[in-house]
Scaffold this active site. Sequence first.
Site, PDB file in Angstrom:
ATOM      1  N   SER A  15       5.100  13.185  -7.879  1.00  0.00           N
ATOM      2  CA  SER A  15       4.290  13.482  -9.060  1.00  0.00           C
ATOM      3  C   SER A  15       3.428  14.695  -8.741  1.00  0.00           C
ATOM      4  O   SER A  15       3.069  14.922  -7.575  1.00  0.00           O
ATOM      5  CB  SER A  15       3.378  12.303  -9.411  1.00  0.00           C
ATOM      6  OG  SER A  15       2.395  12.666 -10.377  1.00  0.00           O
ATOM      7  N   TYR A  40      -2.093   5.655  -6.599  1.00  0.00           N
ATOM      8  CA  TYR A  40      -0.971   6.430  -7.133  1.00  0.00           C
ATOM      9  C   TYR A  40      -0.927   7.820  -6.516  1.00  0.00           C
ATOM     10  O   TYR A  40       0.111   8.266  -6.021  1.00  0.00           O
ATOM     11  CB  TYR A  40      -1.096   6.525  -8.654  1.00  0.00           C
ATOM     12  CG  TYR A  40       0.066   7.236  -9.314  1.00  0.00           C
ATOM     13  CD1 TYR A  40       1.244   6.552  -9.582  1.00  0.00           C
ATOM     14  CD2 TYR A  40      -0.020   8.579  -9.676  1.00  0.00           C
ATOM     15  CE1 TYR A  40       2.316   7.197 -10.185  1.00  0.00           C
ATOM     16  CE2 TYR A  40       1.041   9.222 -10.268  1.00  0.00           C
ATOM     17  CZ  TYR A  40       2.208   8.527 -10.536  1.00  0.00           C
ATOM     18  OH  TYR A  40       3.274   9.176 -11.127  1.00  0.00           O
TER      19      TYR A  40
END
Length: 258
Positions: free
Chosen positions: A148, A162
């Site tokens: 990401s 995350y």
Amino acid sequence: MKNLFDVSGKTAVVTGGSSGIGAMMAKGLLSNGAKAYITARKLERLEAMAEELSQYGECVAIQADMSKVEGIEAFVEEVSKHEDSIDILINNAGANWAAPLEQFPEKGWDKVMDINIKSVFFTTQKFIPLLKAAGTSESPARVINIASINGIRNSGMPTYAYSASKSGVIHLTEHLATDLASSNINVNAIAPGLFPSDMTKQIVENDGMADAAIKQIPRGRMGQPEDIAGTAIYLSSRASAWLTGKTIALDGGMISTA
């Protein structure tokens, strides 16, 4: 040179393939002649997506909990009953958890780390024999890890596990690429920006938040299925046979402006 992006006849495994960018990548591969195995934890949703994707090619659904090594082993065992080799492994299954720094819970940290980084390592590890069986010097097998852009820069959101896990995916990609190159297995990653998915629906479905996010993207829009599918096809085809250990930021230029 005409067939640089050809993936026809290849067999792919896509974890987290029941929705979002996992389903987008599976659809792209199927539409271009590959066979795909997709997995997810929720069976009903998984089977519904496999039925939808089957109009584009052969798509097989296998339920699995990829957050646990025993779940990964059971999944690999089931795939091995049908295939002697795997050309493409896409480690896409992921989770997120948001909470203020002072209140971020251990259960949230562990859930995100188990699926976002632990599963990437152990899924790749358990699939090595099938990947080795497919790869050659001229046509290596491929592992594609989904990171990401929030593993590259600070998102400004309280998604600590995350961001840390996706940063780990990027470093792990480099490490695995070095170790697996001699086995004719290329390992690369994609770091997506804003795409419509379950994980981003709070942004995508809120007009104000979506508009604010898109203003930060130089290309002026969020990602589309063709964008992620095209990048996955590139990383799966002859066109990228000499590329390994790299992370492609697929974000419309968003992090370039930071």
